[in-house]
Design a protein around this motif. Structure first.
Motif, short mmCIF file in Angstrom:
data_model
loop_
_atom_site.label_atom_id
_atom_site.label_comp_id
_atom_site.label_asym_id
_atom_site.label_seq_id
_atom_site.Cartn_x
_atom_site.Cartn_y
_atom_site.Cartn_z
N LEU A 177 3.88 -12.33 -8.12
CA LEU A 177 2.47 -11.96 -8.14
C LEU A 177 1.74 -12.70 -9.26
O LEU A 177 0.60 -13.16 -9.08
CB LEU A 177 2.33 -10.44 -8.32
CG LEU A 177 2.69 -9.59 -7.10
CD1 LEU A 177 2.61 -8.11 -7.45
CD2 LEU A 177 1.77 -9.90 -5.92
N LEU A 226 -4.22 -9.81 -0.13
CA LEU A 226 -2.78 -10.00 -0.20
C LEU A 226 -2.06 -8.80 0.43
O LEU A 226 -2.38 -7.65 0.13
CB LEU A 226 -2.35 -10.16 -1.66
CG LEU A 226 -0.86 -10.28 -1.97
CD1 LEU A 226 -0.27 -11.52 -1.32
CD2 LEU A 226 -0.65 -10.34 -3.49
N PHE A 227 -1.09 -9.10 1.29
CA PHE A 227 -0.20 -8.09 1.85
C PHE A 227 1.22 -8.38 1.37
O PHE A 227 1.61 -9.55 1.26
CB PHE A 227 -0.25 -8.09 3.38
CG PHE A 227 -1.56 -7.59 3.93
CD1 PHE A 227 -1.72 -6.25 4.24
CD2 PHE A 227 -2.63 -8.45 4.12
CE1 PHE A 227 -2.93 -5.77 4.74
CE2 PHE A 227 -3.84 -7.99 4.61
CZ PHE A 227 -4.00 -6.64 4.92
N LEU A 228 1.96 -7.32 1.09
CA LEU A 228 3.33 -7.46 0.62
C LEU A 228 4.27 -6.83 1.63
O LEU A 228 4.09 -5.66 2.00
CB LEU A 228 3.51 -6.79 -0.74
CG LEU A 228 2.55 -7.20 -1.87
CD1 LEU A 228 2.86 -6.43 -3.14
CD2 LEU A 228 2.63 -8.70 -2.12
N LEU A 248 9.03 -2.56 -3.42
CA LEU A 248 7.59 -2.44 -3.18
C LEU A 248 7.16 -0.98 -3.25
O LEU A 248 6.09 -0.66 -3.79
CB LEU A 248 7.24 -3.03 -1.81
CG LEU A 248 7.31 -4.54 -1.67
CD1 LEU A 248 7.01 -4.95 -0.24
CD2 LEU A 248 6.32 -5.22 -2.63
N GLY A 280 4.51 0.30 -5.84
CA GLY A 280 3.27 0.83 -5.29
C GLY A 280 2.97 2.25 -5.70
O GLY A 280 1.84 2.72 -5.55
N ARG A 292 -1.08 -0.59 -9.40
CA ARG A 292 -2.15 -0.71 -8.39
C ARG A 292 -3.43 -1.24 -9.02
O ARG A 292 -4.08 -2.12 -8.45
CB ARG A 292 -2.42 0.67 -7.77
CG ARG A 292 -3.53 0.65 -6.72
CD ARG A 292 -3.05 -0.09 -5.49
NE ARG A 292 -4.10 -0.21 -4.50
CZ ARG A 292 -4.78 -1.33 -4.25
NH1 ARG A 292 -4.54 -2.42 -4.96
NH2 ARG A 292 -5.69 -1.37 -3.30
N ASN A 328 -3.29 -4.96 -9.66
CA ASN A 328 -3.16 -5.82 -8.47
C ASN A 328 -4.13 -5.38 -7.38
O ASN A 328 -3.71 -4.94 -6.30
CB ASN A 328 -1.72 -5.79 -7.96
CG ASN A 328 -0.72 -6.37 -8.94
OD1 ASN A 328 -0.53 -7.58 -9.00
ND2 ASN A 328 -0.08 -5.50 -9.71
N VAL A 368 -3.91 -6.52 -3.55
CA VAL A 368 -2.93 -6.00 -2.58
C VAL A 368 -3.60 -4.98 -1.68
O VAL A 368 -4.06 -3.93 -2.14
CB VAL A 368 -1.73 -5.38 -3.31
CG1 VAL A 368 -0.76 -4.76 -2.31
CG2 VAL A 368 -1.02 -6.43 -4.16
N LYS A 369 -3.65 -5.27 -0.39
CA LYS A 369 -4.33 -4.40 0.57
C LYS A 369 -3.38 -3.49 1.34
O LYS A 369 -3.81 -2.47 1.89
CB LYS A 369 -5.12 -5.25 1.57
CG LYS A 369 -6.06 -6.26 0.94
CD LYS A 369 -7.06 -5.59 0.00
CE LYS A 369 -8.00 -6.61 -0.63
NZ LYS A 369 -8.89 -6.02 -1.66
N LEU A 381 1.16 -2.50 2.11
CA LEU A 381 2.60 -2.71 1.94
C LEU A 381 3.30 -2.51 3.28
O LEU A 381 2.93 -1.62 4.05
CB LEU A 381 3.19 -1.75 0.92
CG LEU A 381 2.53 -1.67 -0.46
CD1 LEU A 381 3.21 -0.59 -1.30
CD2 LEU A 381 2.58 -3.02 -1.17
#
Length: 460
Positions: A249, A270-272, A282, A286, A292, A295, A298-299, A301
């Motif tokens: 990241l 961004l998707f993880l 994750l 998360g 959170r 980052n 990040v939309k 997981l």
């Protein structure tokens, strides 16, 4: 690849059958050169593994070849003049062994790969980066647009960081990454030398972890939710993956667009996605509000067959472990599991922690395709059909082989599309139109799921 590996497999059978049936066919009895055929078959059978990698479906064929060569030794020595013909043991049950040979060959052919097992390099850019703090080499693979986008001509692509499974690493998700790229993502995946089994170098070379580490990996996956020692090893895998994710990241923010200037990705969307230990990592990350907040890009997981070893507590070695804490992702999350989660006898082990998450006020959704096994949301059904068949789902698979590859990518893409379409602000990224999915898919949502019925992703 299926046709290529089938040719040497058929040659092995031919080179073994001809000497076996030679005594019964008059025209073959004078062909003394056939005595060398079993050795040739053994050389071809042994050569399958360095040429095509470890192929489990070929192991019975190789063992049968070794056994038939041992039985054939007296005939070979007689041909060389080193054995008295009159004392050669009688070759009994020849046709039985020929039948067994054909059976093992049929198994090898039936479970041969449906897709090329080599990594894709067309449209994939590679780069090696070093994590100096951990003294680790990380091999990156970026699946970007096949044709560079013209600046300003189209929306940017969302970026997906896909954490591969420990076993097989990027080789088990290479085709899935390609399908995600085709559906509108820029995908960044990786493997770490000394951790992944194997790590795939930028040049395609494979690096395996130390032998003792391989044993620990097997033990963690086999007994990580049952014994304290194996659980500690599983937690170590999760911790290693968390370190990988944190490092990558940071790299995405600072170095991705330097090393991959034509990635076409929007670093703010961004998707993880993570498999096994990567998915657990994750989930653990998360859960942290601080992570959170650090980052915001990040939309969502996506966790695939994640064991969540870190939630177990082994206070009493004589009793089953207890779930010591609940994971509450601060980001909308999709859990993808095998259909074993619908079996009452298996639902709480090993899926108990995941099901408890669904009962909390967290924005999570679970998807399980009927017939899907723990390995099926990957390249495994197409590249290693025998593994998929041995570790199968409870029901008959409705998706076959490479259909799992596109289906897995479509579930992930449709989940991301749902989040993007209902985002508070309109994102400047686009994904391909949602794809309809065949078969029966079981869905469950968490208490805080406030988006539309998740059956939405089934409709094109």
């Amino acid at each position: 690849m299926r046709e290529n590996i089938g040719i040497p497999e058929v040659l092995v059978v031919v080179f073994l059958v001809l000497p076996a049936i030679r005594p019964y066919i008059r025209s073959l009895q004078s062909q003394d050169g056939l005595v060398w055929f079993p050795l040739m078959a053994l050389a071809i059978g042994a050569g399958l593994f360095p040429a095509y990698g470890f192929r489990p479906e070929c192991v019975p064929l190789l063992l049968c070849t070794v056994f038939l060569n041992i039985r054939h030794v007296p005939l070979l020595l007689d041909h060389l003049g080193w054995w008295n013909r009159d004392t050669i043991p009688r070759q009994s049950f020849t046709m039985v062994w020929v039948g067994f040979l054909i059976l093992t060959a049929a198994m090898a052919l039936y479970f041969s790969p449906r897709r090329d097992t080599r990594l894709t390099f067309s449209g994939v850019k590679t780069h090696t980066i070093r994590d100096e703090a951990r003294d680790a080499d990380i091999f990156l693979r970026l699946y970007g647009p096949l044709e560079p986008d013209t600046p300003g001509a189209s929306p940017a692509r969302p970026l997906m960081l896909l954490v591969p499974p420990v076993f097989g690493s990027v080789g088990m998700v290479d085709q899935v990454c390609g399908k995600l790229r085709d559906q509108g993502f820029t995908v960044l995946s990786f493997s770490r030398r000394g951790f992944d089994f194997p790590a795939w170098g930028a040049e395609g070379k494979r690096y395996g972890p130390p032998v003792q580490e391989r044993f620990r990996i097997f033990q963690a996956f086999a007994q990580g939710n049952a014994t304290a020692g194996a659980n500690r090893r599983g937690r170590a895998l999760e911790a290693g993956r968390m370190d990988d994710i944190r490092f990558l990241l940071s790299y995405i923010r600072q170095g991705l667009y330097r090393d991959f200037p034509e990635s076409g990705a929007d670093q703010n969307t961004l998707f993880l996605a993570g498999y096994d230990a990567g998915g657990s990592a994750l989930a653990l990350l998360g859960t942290s509000p601080e992570w959170r907040a650090a980052n915001p890009a990040v939309k969502g997981l996506i966790l695939v067959e994640s064991p969540l070893w870190s939630v177990y507590e082994f206070a009493d070695p004589e009793h089953p472990p207890k779930v010591k804490s609940l994971i509450r992702p601060q980001v909308p999350a999709l859990f993808m599991t095998s259909d074993r989660i619908n079996d009452p006898q298996k639902r709480n082990r090993p899926y108990g922690p995941l099901l408890q998450i669904l009962e909390t006020d967290t924005p999570v959704v679970l998807a399980a395709v009927d017939g899907a096994g723990p390995l099926d949301y990957s390249d495994c059904p197409a590249k290693y059909p025998l593994y998929s068949a041995c570790i199968s789902g409870n029901k008959q698979a409705q998706w076959k082989y490479d259909v799992f590859i596109e289906g897995t990518a479509s579930i992930m893409t449709n989940f991301a599309s749902l989040l993007l379409e209902h985002a508070p602000t309109s994102p400047r990224v686009s994904l391909s139109r949602r794809k309809g999915l065949g078969g029966t898919i079981h869905f469950e949502t968490g208490g805080a799921w406030n988006l539309p019925d998740f059956g939405y992703i089934l409709s094109p």
